[in-house]
Design a protein around this motif. Structure first.
Motif, PDB file in Angstrom:
ATOM      1  N   ALA A 180       0.926  -1.126  -0.007  1.00  0.00           N
ATOM      2  CA  ALA A 180      -0.084  -0.137   0.013  1.00  0.00           C
ATOM      3  C   ALA A 180       0.878   1.217  -0.036  1.00  0.00           C
ATOM      4  CB  ALA A 180      -0.768   0.024   1.214  1.00  0.00           C
ATOM      5  N   ILE A 181       2.020   1.429   0.734  1.00  0.00           N
ATOM      6  CA  ILE A 181       2.997   2.468   0.530  1.00  0.00           C
ATOM      7  C   ILE A 181       3.431   2.553  -0.715  1.00  0.00           C
ATOM      8  CG2 ILE A 181       5.130   3.195   1.636  1.00  0.00           C
ATOM      9  CD1 ILE A 181       4.088   1.648   4.394  1.00  0.00           C
ATOM     10  N   ILE A 182       4.084   1.506  -1.304  1.00  0.00           N
ATOM     11  CA  ILE A 182       4.920   1.425  -2.521  1.00  0.00           C
ATOM     12  C   ILE A 182       3.870   1.894  -3.783  1.00  0.00           C
ATOM     13  CG2 ILE A 182       5.569   0.057  -4.295  1.00  0.00           C
ATOM     14  CD1 ILE A 182       7.444  -1.626  -2.150  1.00  0.00           C
ATOM     15  N   TYR A 183       2.714   1.604  -3.637  1.00  0.00           N
ATOM     16  CA  TYR A 183       1.827   1.983  -4.727  1.00  0.00           C
ATOM     17  C   TYR A 183       1.836   3.342  -5.287  1.00  0.00           C
ATOM     18  CZ  TYR A 183      -1.950   0.677  -8.190  1.00  0.00           C
ATOM     19  OH  TYR A 183      -2.780   0.430  -9.302  1.00  0.00           O
ATOM     20  N   PRO A 184       1.306   4.372  -4.280  1.00  0.00           N
ATOM     21  CA  PRO A 184       1.468   5.503  -4.567  1.00  0.00           C
ATOM     22  C   PRO A 184       2.876   6.238  -4.808  1.00  0.00           C
ATOM     23  CG  PRO A 184       0.065   5.161  -2.670  1.00  0.00           C
ATOM     24  CD  PRO A 184       0.911   3.976  -3.009  1.00  0.00           C
ATOM     25  N   LEU A 185       3.871   5.472  -4.456  1.00  0.00           N
ATOM     26  CA  LEU A 185       5.047   6.125  -4.927  1.00  0.00           C
ATOM     27  C   LEU A 185       5.402   6.201  -6.380  1.00  0.00           C
ATOM     28  CD1 LEU A 185       7.093   4.880  -1.735  1.00  0.00           C
ATOM     29  CD2 LEU A 185       6.117   7.133  -2.017  1.00  0.00           C
ATOM     30  N   TYR A 186       4.769   5.310  -6.915  1.00  0.00           N
ATOM     31  CA  TYR A 186       5.070   5.438  -8.538  1.00  0.00           C
ATOM     32  C   TYR A 186       4.623   6.727  -9.213  1.00  0.00           C
ATOM     33  CZ  TYR A 186       5.474   0.185  -8.860  1.00  0.00           C
ATOM     34  OH  TYR A 186       6.011  -1.147  -8.898  1.00  0.00           O
ATOM     35  N   ASP A 187       3.998   7.469  -8.599  1.00  0.00           N
ATOM     36  CA  ASP A 187       3.342   8.891  -9.178  1.00  0.00           C
ATOM     37  C   ASP A 187       3.121   9.849  -8.167  1.00  0.00           C
ATOM     38  OD1 ASP A 187       2.061  10.872 -10.568  1.00  0.00           O
ATOM     39  OD2 ASP A 187       1.087   9.519 -11.854  1.00  0.00           O
ATOM     40  N   SER A 188       3.824  10.674  -8.257  1.00  0.00           N
ATOM     41  CA  SER A 188       3.918  11.774  -7.121  1.00  0.00           C
ATOM     42  C   SER A 188       2.704  12.511  -6.819  1.00  0.00           C
ATOM     43  CB  SER A 188       5.062  12.892  -7.285  1.00  0.00           C
ATOM     44  OG  SER A 188       4.843  13.671  -8.497  1.00  0.00           O
ATOM     45  N   THR A 189       1.835  12.587  -8.122  1.00  0.00           N
ATOM     46  CA  THR A 189       0.616  13.320  -7.816  1.00  0.00           C
ATOM     47  C   THR A 189      -0.414  12.300  -7.079  1.00  0.00           C
ATOM     48  OG1 THR A 189      -0.516  11.982  -9.756  1.00  0.00           O
ATOM     49  CG2 THR A 189       0.514  14.161 -10.259  1.00  0.00           C
ATOM     50  N   ALA A 190      -0.043  11.205  -6.693  1.00  0.00           N
ATOM     51  CA  ALA A 190      -0.721  10.532  -5.707  1.00  0.00           C
ATOM     52  C   ALA A 190      -0.682  10.175  -4.360  1.00  0.00           C
ATOM     53  CB  ALA A 190      -0.848   8.767  -6.340  1.00  0.00           C
ATOM     54  N   TRP A 191       0.422  11.163  -3.985  1.00  0.00           N
ATOM     55  CA  TRP A 191       0.974  11.070  -2.704  1.00  0.00           C
ATOM     56  C   TRP A 191       0.057  11.280  -1.662  1.00  0.00           C
ATOM     57  CZ3 TRP A 191       6.600  13.788  -3.227  1.00  0.00           C
ATOM     58  CH2 TRP A 191       7.391  13.007  -3.882  1.00  0.00           C
ATOM     59  N   SER A 192      -1.114  12.297  -1.981  1.00  0.00           N
ATOM     60  CA  SER A 192      -1.849  12.521  -1.002  1.00  0.00           C
ATOM     61  C   SER A 192      -2.753  11.261  -0.439  1.00  0.00           C
ATOM     62  CB  SER A 192      -3.074  13.360  -1.828  1.00  0.00           C
ATOM     63  OG  SER A 192      -3.782  12.924  -2.684  1.00  0.00           O
ATOM     64  N   TYR A 193      -2.809  10.256  -1.497  1.00  0.00           N
ATOM     65  CA  TYR A 193      -3.371   8.962  -1.007  1.00  0.00           C
ATOM     66  C   TYR A 193      -2.500   8.415   0.031  1.00  0.00           C
ATOM     67  CZ  TYR A 193      -6.293   9.516  -5.126  1.00  0.00           C
ATOM     68  OH  TYR A 193      -7.235  10.202  -5.970  1.00  0.00           O
ATOM     69  N   LEU A 194      -1.261   8.546   0.192  1.00  0.00           N
ATOM     70  CA  LEU A 194      -0.465   7.868   0.916  1.00  0.00           C
ATOM     71  C   LEU A 194      -0.926   8.758   2.457  1.00  0.00           C
ATOM     72  CD1 LEU A 194       3.259   7.716  -0.232  1.00  0.00           C
ATOM     73  CD2 LEU A 194       1.936   6.011   0.782  1.00  0.00           C
ATOM     74  N   SER A 195      -0.829  10.242   2.576  1.00  0.00           N
ATOM     75  CA  SER A 195      -1.350  10.823   3.892  1.00  0.00           C
ATOM     76  C   SER A 195      -2.548  10.408   4.390  1.00  0.00           C
ATOM     77  CB  SER A 195      -1.194  12.259   3.400  1.00  0.00           C
ATOM     78  OG  SER A 195      -0.153  12.799   3.039  1.00  0.00           O
ATOM     79  N   GLN A 196      -3.405  10.039   3.529  1.00  0.00           N
ATOM     80  CA  GLN A 196      -4.778   9.486   4.029  1.00  0.00           C
ATOM     81  C   GLN A 196      -4.637   8.060   4.708  1.00  0.00           C
ATOM     82  OE1 GLN A 196      -8.070   9.488   0.977  1.00  0.00           O
ATOM     83  NE2 GLN A 196      -9.402   8.328   2.324  1.00  0.00           N
TER      84      GLN A 196
END
Length: 512
Positions: free
Chosen positions: A329-345
């Protein structure tokens, strides 16, 4: 963990789609002009046992949104072309302007579907310049998707394989034994349900398929755009058929000389670096669940992983969130910096003892929907292909030493990236592959694109591949995310477009 993270541009596409960052809102579909419903092969001279394959005529049919689809036949075993055949699925978007030929596109993986990539995400795969000049052709490699495919587990069995908590302390004899048994069971299921194909899904066989597709599409030279694992497929093609390479772009490169452990180590460091970049941006922004310095934030993530490793969080559907799934779950949004907000959530929820959003991210990575259905066979294909492409050593002492090295070099992510050799060391078919540099003498210039903080295919691999190839030319994108063409800046896009359309190679690395 028992399965190394795959590197594929398709991951970024699936993330965007799964989390409703809709691509379709920015896609303008073109109806192709009226063209022949068939493709005439090149008619080149081949051996008698290959004539039925290289001489086949492809018949295309409309398959929605201005696309055309077909299937080609290929030998099951390239060493024995008369010993059976498989099918390869293709989709194309016909050139909207002056046509140069076909551009074959691979999204990565291994295990990513080029058919789905092109059919559903055309404007993400290529820009309008390339769509004007080329028939954009997506294909599913052998073992993948709509081609003759690897088949292993039912959805329920796949849930257990991907998400079950392995009892015992990580790296202990008991833990390793459980991992080994799970790998043996999976491999035997793949062998039973896939049959003879399972021992023929290696990348060399896929590269030979690629030459077949080039010929039956009517192209005397291969024009190719490969992302991530697709760079290894392209480089392998260049080594086998240097005289048939036309214009080739390899974006998000894998170093062919890297061993299995080299890949795991560099990926661990890459994801750790990307996670630090996320943390820096998070702390400087709003609604960040962390506080203090970047190091303090990273330490918090490390403690969180250790906590769920020892005491998994139960989700509403009964699955338990352990460290392996949380790492996914951590690695997945790291593929694209525009998805980093999902990491915070996601981090905010896990800190509160909630697992639902972490499973949403992990499921999106594994292409699993909320009903428990898997949308493709990418996990099975990933394992089957990698098990034939690398050598593995599951000696416990070796794996423990490697795990300690990973934990030292990537303190947060590294502890959960070890022991990956267990799965393929117990695979039904043993690899005969040897890893080494690919120089491909005799090719025209090949463009290699690398992103300086690419987590999945770190920049050092692009530099290495560009140096290894006899005519490799590096294009650097200074930024974050996995792969760069058509998702970074005009400097990268212009370099790739000018090369593919006009054959113009940058005089030096433009350092975009």
């Amino acid at each position: 963990m028992s399965r190394r993270r795959r590197a594929g541009r398709l991951a970024a596409v699936a993330l965007v789609a799964a989390l409703s960052v809709t691509l379709s809102g920015c896609v303008t579909w073109f109806m192709p002009p009226k063209t022949s419903a068939t493709s005439a092969p090149t008619g080149e001279t081949v051996t008698a046992d290959l004539k039925p394959y290289y001489g086949q005529i492809l018949s295309w049919t409309s398959c929605g949104s201005g696309m055309q689809c077909t299937k080609a036949k290929a030998p099951l075993d390239w060493k024995n072309p008369s010993g059976g055949e498989i099918s390869l699925a293709l989709v194309r978007h016909v050139a909207t302007g002056k046509r140069l030929g076909s551009l074959l596109v691979n999204p990565g993986g291994p295990g990513g579907s080029g058919v789905e990539f092109v059919k559903n995400n055309l404007d993400y795969a290529t820009d309008k310049t390339l769509q004007s000049s080329y028939d954009i052709v997506g294909f599913d490699p052998r073992g993948v998707g709509a081609s003759t495919a690897v088949k292993c587990y039912s959805p329920a069995q796949m849930d257990t394989y991907l998400y079950a908590i392995t009892p015992g302390d990580r790296g202990s004899d008991a833990w390793i034994a459980e991992q080994k048994q799970a790998s043996v069971d999976f491999g035997l299921a793949c062998e039973k349900n896939t049959g003879a194909l399972l021992k023929h899904v290696d990348t060399v066989s896929a590269a030979r398929d690629l030459d077949l597709l080039r010929a039956v599409l009517g192209d005397t030279k291969l024009s190719y755009l490969g992302y991530s694992y697709g760079t290894y497929l392209g480089a392998t093609y260049a080594s086998l058929y240097p005289g048939k390479v036309g214009r080739m772009v390899l974006d998000g490169a894998i170093d062919p000389a890297a061993s299995n452990f080299d890949v795991t180590k560099v990926q661990s460091e890459g994801f750790e670096s990307a996670l630090r970049a996320y943390m820096k941006a998070c702390l400087a922004g709003k609604d960040c669940p962390f506080s203090g310095s970047v190091d303090q934030g990273m330490a918090t993530i490390g403690r969180l992983l250790k906590t769920v490793d020892a005491s998994p969080i139960r989700n509403a559907d009964g699955r338990e969130l352990g460290a392996n799934t949380l790492v996914t779950a951590i690695i997945y949004p790291l593929y694209d910096s525009t998805a980093w907000s999902y990491l915070s959530q996601m981090f905010g929820d896990v800190m509160k003892g909630k697992a639902a959003f972490a499973f949403t991210l992990a499921d999106a990575y594994n292409n699993r929907d909320s009903s428990g259905t898997y949308g493709d066979n990418s996990t099975e294909a990933f394992m089957a292909i990698n098990c034939l492409d690398y050598a593995y050593d599951a000696n416990p002492a070796t794996m423990r030493a490697q795990a300690a090295e990973l934990s030292k070099d990537a303190p947060v992510i590294g502890p959960y990236m070890g022991y990956g050799d267990i799965g393929c060391a117990n695979w039904p078919d043993k690899t005969t592959a040897t890893r080494g540099p690919i120089t491909a003498p005799g090719t025209p210039p090949i463009l290699v694109v690398g992103t300086t903080n690419d987590p999945a295919t770190p920049y050092v691999w692009a530099k290495n591949l560009a140096k290894e190839l006899s005519k490799g030319h590096l294009v650097t994108y200074k930024g974050e995310g996995h792969t760069a063409y058509n998702k970074s800046n005009s400097c990268v896009n212009d370099a790739v477009d000018h090369y593919l359309v006009s054959g113009t190679v940058p005089a030096s690395d433009p350092m975009c």
